[in-house]
Design a protein around this motif. Structure first.
Motif, PDB file in Angstrom:
ATOM      1  N   MET A  78      47.488  29.626  40.218  1.00 43.53           N
ATOM      2  CA  MET A  78      46.527  30.627  40.663  1.00 43.53           C
ATOM      3  C   MET A  78      45.120  30.041  40.738  1.00 43.53           C
ATOM      4  O   MET A  78      44.379  30.307  41.689  1.00 43.53           O
ATOM      5  N   LEU A  79      44.745  29.231  39.758  1.00 44.55           N
ATOM      6  CA  LEU A  79      43.418  28.624  39.748  1.00 44.55           C
ATOM      7  C   LEU A  79      43.225  27.727  40.958  1.00 44.55           C
ATOM      8  O   LEU A  79      42.181  27.782  41.626  1.00 44.55           O
ATOM      9  N   VAL A  80      44.227  26.924  41.265  1.00 45.17           N
ATOM     10  CA  VAL A  80      44.131  26.051  42.436  1.00 45.17           C
ATOM     11  C   VAL A  80      43.934  26.886  43.694  1.00 45.17           C
ATOM     12  O   VAL A  80      43.035  26.608  44.498  1.00 45.17           O
ATOM     13  N   TRP A  81      44.740  27.941  43.869  1.00 48.12           N
ATOM     14  CA  TRP A  81      44.643  28.744  45.088  1.00 48.12           C
ATOM     15  C   TRP A  81      43.310  29.495  45.156  1.00 48.12           C
ATOM     16  O   TRP A  81      42.703  29.587  46.214  1.00 48.12           O
ATOM     17  N   MET A  82      42.841  30.004  44.046  1.00 42.55           N
ATOM     18  CA  MET A  82      41.566  30.725  44.049  1.00 42.55           C
ATOM     19  C   MET A  82      40.417  29.799  44.417  1.00 42.55           C
ATOM     20  O   MET A  82      39.518  30.182  45.160  1.00 42.55           O
ATOM     21  N   ARG A  83      40.441  28.578  43.918  1.00 39.71           N
ATOM     22  CA  ARG A  83      39.372  27.628  44.254  1.00 39.71           C
ATOM     23  C   ARG A  83      39.445  27.228  45.731  1.00 39.71           C
ATOM     24  O   ARG A  83      38.427  27.082  46.381  1.00 39.71           O
ATOM     25  N   VAL A  84      40.672  27.080  46.258  1.00 44.16           N
ATOM     26  CA  VAL A  84      40.835  26.788  47.694  1.00 44.16           C
ATOM     27  C   VAL A  84      40.238  27.930  48.514  1.00 44.16           C
ATOM     28  O   VAL A  84      39.593  27.693  49.532  1.00 44.16           O
ATOM     29  N   ARG A  85      40.428  29.159  48.057  1.00 44.52           N
ATOM     30  CA  ARG A  85      39.917  30.335  48.772  1.00 44.52           C
ATOM     31  C   ARG A  85      38.418  30.551  48.560  1.00 44.52           C
ATOM     32  O   ARG A  85      37.851  31.483  49.097  1.00 44.52           O
ATOM     33  N   GLY A  86      37.777  29.714  47.754  1.00 42.39           N
ATOM     34  CA  GLY A  86      36.329  29.782  47.586  1.00 42.39           C
ATOM     35  C   GLY A  86      35.838  30.700  46.479  1.00 42.39           C
ATOM     36  O   GLY A  86      34.655  31.016  46.428  1.00 42.39           O
ATOM     37  N   HIS A  87      36.714  31.097  45.578  1.00 41.79           N
ATOM     38  CA  HIS A  87      36.282  31.947  44.465  1.00 41.79           C
ATOM     39  C   HIS A  87      35.545  31.110  43.436  1.00 41.79           C
ATOM     40  O   HIS A  87      35.841  29.931  43.237  1.00 41.79           O
ATOM     41  N   GLY A  88      34.607  31.749  42.767  1.00 41.87           N
ATOM     42  CA  GLY A  88      33.841  31.080  41.727  1.00 41.87           C
ATOM     43  C   GLY A  88      34.688  30.792  40.502  1.00 41.87           C
ATOM     44  O   GLY A  88      35.767  31.365  40.307  1.00 41.87           O
ATOM     45  N   LEU A  89      34.174  29.933  39.659  1.00 40.97           N
ATOM     46  CA  LEU A  89      34.910  29.540  38.468  1.00 40.97           C
ATOM     47  C   LEU A  89      35.040  30.700  37.483  1.00 40.97           C
ATOM     48  O   LEU A  89      36.102  30.885  36.881  1.00 40.97           O
ATOM     49  N   ALA A  90      34.001  31.498  37.332  1.00 42.93           N
ATOM     50  CA  ALA A  90      34.055  32.615  36.374  1.00 42.93           C
ATOM     51  C   ALA A  90      35.164  33.606  36.742  1.00 42.93           C
ATOM     52  O   ALA A  90      35.972  33.982  35.890  1.00 42.93           O
ATOM     53  N   GLY A  91      35.220  34.014  37.995  1.00 44.00           N
ATOM     54  CA  GLY A  91      36.259  34.936  38.435  1.00 44.00           C
ATOM     55  C   GLY A  91      37.644  34.329  38.326  1.00 44.00           C
ATOM     56  O   GLY A  91      38.610  35.009  37.964  1.00 44.00           O
ATOM     57  N   SER A  92      37.738  33.044  38.616  1.00 47.48           N
ATOM     58  CA  SER A  92      39.030  32.355  38.529  1.00 47.48           C
ATOM     59  C   SER A  92      39.513  32.282  37.083  1.00 47.48           C
ATOM     60  O   SER A  92      40.690  32.507  36.802  1.00 47.48           O
ATOM     61  N   LEU A  93      38.599  32.012  36.166  1.00 45.26           N
ATOM     62  CA  LEU A  93      38.975  31.938  34.755  1.00 45.26           C
ATOM     63  C   LEU A  93      39.317  33.313  34.197  1.00 45.26           C
ATOM     64  O   LEU A  93      40.174  33.429  33.315  1.00 45.26           O
ATOM     65  N   GLU A  94      38.670  34.363  34.723  1.00 43.31           N
ATOM     66  CA  GLU A  94      39.045  35.727  34.310  1.00 43.31           C
ATOM     67  C   GLU A  94      40.497  36.014  34.686  1.00 43.31           C
ATOM     68  O   GLU A  94      41.244  36.590  33.892  1.00 43.31           O
ATOM     69  N   MET A  95      40.871  35.611  35.880  1.00 46.27           N
ATOM     70  CA  MET A  95      42.247  35.837  36.313  1.00 46.27           C
ATOM     71  C   MET A  95      43.217  35.035  35.440  1.00 46.27           C
ATOM     72  O   MET A  95      44.281  35.526  35.083  1.00 46.27           O
ATOM     73  N   CYS A  96      42.840  33.823  35.084  1.00 43.72           N
ATOM     74  CA  CYS A  96      43.691  33.030  34.194  1.00 43.72           C
ATOM     75  C   CYS A  96      43.782  33.692  32.822  1.00 43.72           C
ATOM     76  O   CYS A  96      44.846  33.674  32.193  1.00 43.72           O
ATOM     77  N   GLY A  97      42.693  34.271  32.374  1.00 42.89           N
ATOM     78  CA  GLY A  97      42.704  34.976  31.098  1.00 42.89           C
ATOM     79  C   GLY A  97      43.707  36.117  31.081  1.00 42.89           C
ATOM     80  O   GLY A  97      44.329  36.407  30.048  1.00 42.89           O
TER      81      GLY A  97
END
Length: 145
Positions: A78-97
């Motif tokens: 999920m983190l890889v795909w979110m970063r590819v889609r241009g999401h910020g690190l904070a939002g990506s880490l929230e999803m991982c949380g």
């Protein structure tokens, strides 16, 4: 001129210019697919390493480690795909949380024999998917376009 004013009003109201709930739903499905891909790709890699090192029996005796590994595998995809889609690190880490948060409740229930080791993965997924949806609602504008 009327359409331009409506677009301006929509932007001022804090709503996304385009997309809305359809884009939100598509993004949710993309996240579930990315989690599944992560689960299979990273899970296969971890499983291979465990097999080579002979650590598989150890993991099978400790369902907590299996659950943590599953949450990690899904988070990585999920983190890889979110970063590819241009999401910020904070939002990506929230999803991982959201992938790890269910374990805070499930581990003590496992230790108290309220839930079985065999049901851990099912319960983990049953809680993480709606929790992920709630996290996405928190940043609805980001996930709606």
């Amino acid at each position: 001129m009327q359409a331009r004013n409506e677009i301006t009003l929509t932007r001022e109201a804090g709503m996304p210019r385009h997309g809305g709930w359809g884009h939100f739903a598509r993004h949710y499905v993309e996240m579930v697919i990315a989690m599944a891909i992560g689960m299979f790709v990273f899970g296969a890699a971890v499983g291979g390493v465990l097999a080579l090192t002979g650590a598989e029996p150890f993991m099978e005796r400790h369902p907590e480690l299996e659950s943590l590994e599953m949450a990690f595998d899904m988070s990585a995809g999920m983190l890889v795909w979110m970063r590819v889609r241009g999401h910020g690190l904070a939002g990506s880490l929230e999803m991982c949380g959201a992938m790890f948060a269910p374990l805070v409740v499930l581990f003590p229930l496992l230790w108290l024999d309220v839930v079985s080791a065999g049901s851990m993965m099912t319960l983990e997924h049953a809680v993480m998917l709606p929790l992920m949806f709630v996290v996405m609602l928190r940043r609805r504008d980001e996930y709606s376009h």
